[in-house]
Design an enzyme around this catalytic site. Structure first.
Site, PDB file in Angstrom:
ATOM      1  CG  ASP A   1      -0.003  -1.484   7.752  1.00  0.00           C
ATOM      2  OD1 ASP A   1       0.973  -2.278   8.114  1.00  0.00           O
ATOM      3  OD2 ASP A   1       0.463  -0.416   7.655  1.00  0.00           O
TER       4      ASP A   1
ATOM      5  CG  HIS B   1      -4.097   0.535   6.903  1.00  0.00           C
ATOM      6  ND1 HIS B   1      -4.036   1.072   7.968  1.00  0.00           N
ATOM      7  CD2 HIS B   1      -2.897   0.768   6.154  1.00  0.00           C
ATOM      8  CE1 HIS B   1      -2.740   1.737   8.126  1.00  0.00           C
ATOM      9  NE2 HIS B   1      -2.079   1.592   6.916  1.00  0.00           N
TER      10      HIS B   1
ATOM     11  CG  HIS C   1       3.499  -1.749  11.312  1.00  0.00           C
ATOM     12  ND1 HIS C   1       4.339  -0.692  11.561  1.00  0.00           N
ATOM     13  CD2 HIS C   1       2.981  -1.491  10.353  1.00  0.00           C
ATOM     14  CE1 HIS C   1       4.262   0.182  10.530  1.00  0.00           C
ATOM     15  NE2 HIS C   1       3.200  -0.261   9.734  1.00  0.00           N
TER      16      HIS C   1
ATOM     17  CG  ASP D   1       4.801   3.104   7.343  1.00  0.00           C
ATOM     18  OD1 ASP D   1       4.095   3.655   6.703  1.00  0.00           O
ATOM     19  OD2 ASP D   1       4.520   2.456   8.404  1.00  0.00           O
ATOM     20  CG  HIS D   2       3.995  -0.002   4.454  1.00  0.00           C
ATOM     21  ND1 HIS D   2       3.918  -1.324   4.905  1.00  0.00           N
ATOM     22  CD2 HIS D   2       3.392   0.829   5.419  1.00  0.00           C
ATOM     23  CE1 HIS D   2       3.326  -1.357   6.222  1.00  0.00           C
ATOM     24  NE2 HIS D   2       3.108   0.084   6.549  1.00  0.00           N
TER      25      HIS D   2
ATOM     26  CG  HIS E   1       0.151   4.614   4.718  1.00  0.00           C
ATOM     27  ND1 HIS E   1      -0.796   3.950   5.385  1.00  0.00           N
ATOM     28  CD2 HIS E   1      -0.674   5.684   4.278  1.00  0.00           C
ATOM     29  CE1 HIS E   1      -2.040   4.211   5.494  1.00  0.00           C
ATOM     30  NE2 HIS E   1      -1.906   5.572   4.756  1.00  0.00           N
TER      31      HIS E   1
ATOM     32  CG  HIS F   1      -0.364   0.069   2.547  1.00  0.00           C
ATOM     33  ND1 HIS F   1       0.339  -0.985   3.192  1.00  0.00           N
ATOM     34  CD2 HIS F   1      -0.528   1.216   3.434  1.00  0.00           C
ATOM     35  CE1 HIS F   1       0.608  -0.436   4.417  1.00  0.00           C
ATOM     36  NE2 HIS F   1       0.099   0.814   4.581  1.00  0.00           N
TER      37      HIS F   1
HETATM   38 FE    FE Z   1       2.452   0.624   7.957  1.00  0.00          FE
HETATM   39 ZN    ZN Z   2      -0.171   1.690   6.518  1.00  0.00          ZN
END
Ligand code: FE
Ligand code: ZN
Length: 255
Positions: free
Chosen positions: A133, A114, A171, A60-61, A58, A56
Site C-alpha cells: 500500500d 500509508h 490491492h 488485511d495484510h 494493517h 505493514h
Molecule cells: Fe491494504
Molecule cells: Zn494498509
C-alpha cells in the site's frame, strides 16, 4: 534463475504473492490477508512455506500469518519498527536488510506514508518489487499515519528502481485509480490506452497486477507530481513536487 511469482486474490480486493525458487523448492509469501486461499494454492502445487514477509501492520495484510506459521513452520518477517503491532516476528527487518528465498536476495526498503512502519521487498534478480500500500498500480496508499513528505520520498525512492521493475501492489484498486488519474490528466495518451486495457482485464477477471515501473512513470498521477504538465493540470505551476503530490492525494481522498 528468477523466482516464480504466483498472485493469490484474497478477501475482497487484496493480493498475496507466492515467491517460489525452483532449485531449492523454497517458497515465501508476501503478506497474509487470509490463510485459506494461500494454503489452498500452496497445497495444490505441493509447496511448503518458509517465510511470511509482511509489508505493514494493517489487518488485511497480516490476519493469516499466525495460521500459516503454525501450518508450515514458516518464519514471520516484518518491520522492526512495527514489531509491537505485528504478529510475533521471527526476523525483524530494517532498511537495507536482506531476506533470501532460495538463491535470491530481496532488499528491504523503508517506504513510510500509508503507515510509518511500511516496508517494500525488492528482488532485483526477479525484477520485482512488492510495494503493498505504498506505490500502487496507478495510485498510492492513503496517508493514514505518514505525511505527504514521507510518502513522496517513498515514491521517489521506488521510482529510482530500474524502469523494467515489476510493481506488485497489495490491492486490486486499479480501475478506480485509473478513473481518478483521468481527472488529473484527461489527455495523457498512455493513460487513456492503459484504461482500455485495464477495463478489458477486469471484465475477464484478470488481476491488473503487476505493472512495470515504466508504465507507472508514464501514467500514475502520484508518481508524476514532479511533471510540469501535471503541476499545470492541478493549477500549481512551478510549485514544489511535494505540495503537488499532497494536492493530488487530497483530491483522491475526496474522489
Ligand atoms: Fe491494504
Ligand atoms: Zn494498509
Amino acid at each position: 534463475m528468477s523466482l516464480e511469482i504466483v498472485t493469490i486474490p484474497c478477501l475482497a480486493d487484496n493480493y498475496a504473492f507466492l515467491l517460489h525458487d525452483q532449485a531449492s523448492k523454497e517458497t515465501a509469501v508476501i503478506d497474509a490477508p487470509d490463510a485459506a486461499p494461500i494454503r489452498a494454492t500452496l497445497d495444490s502445487r505441493g509447496w511448503t512455506l518458509s517465510h511470511i514477509l509482511l509489508t505493514h501492520h494493517h489487518w488485511d495484510h497480516i490476519d493469516g500469518a499466525d495460521e500459516l506459521r503454525s501450518a508450515y513452520g514458516a518464519k514471520i518477517c516484518g518491520a522492526a519498527a512495527d514489531a509491537h503491532r505485528l504478529p510475533q516476528l521471527d526476523c525483524a527487518l530494517t532498511e537495507g536488510d536482506f531476506v533470501t528465498v532460495g538463491g535470491e536476495k530481496g532488499t528491504i526498503m523503508d517506504v513510510p506514508g500509508h503507515t510509518i512502519g511500511h516496508i517494500a521487498f525488492y528482488f532485483p534478480g526477479s525484477r520485482a518489487v512488492f510495494t503493498a500500500d505504498s506505490l500502487m498500480v496507478l495510485g498510492c496508499g492513503r496517508l493514514f499515519e505518514g505525511t505527504p513528505r514521507q510518502m513522496w520520498a517513498s515514491l521517489c525512492k521506488l521510482a529510482a528502481l530500474p524502469p523494467e521493475t515489476r510493481v506488485y501492489s497489495g490491492h486490486e484498486y486499479t480501475e478506480a485509480n485509473a478513473r481518478f488519474a483521468l481527472t488529473i490528466e484527461p489527455d495523457n495518451a498512455a493513460l487513456l490506452k492503459r484504461y482500455e486495457t485495464i477495463q478489458d482485464m477486469r471484465r475477464s477477471g484478470q488481476p491488473t497486477i503487476p505493472s512495470t515501473l515504466a508504465e507507472e512513470l508514464a501514467t500514475n498521477p502520484f508518481l508524476r507530481s514532479s511533471e510540469p504538465q501535471v503541476k499545470a493540470a492541478v493549477g500549481m505551476d512551478g510549485a514544489p513536487d511535494v505540495e503537488v503530490f499532497a494536492e493530488i492525494r487530497r483530491r483522491k481522498d475526496n474522489f
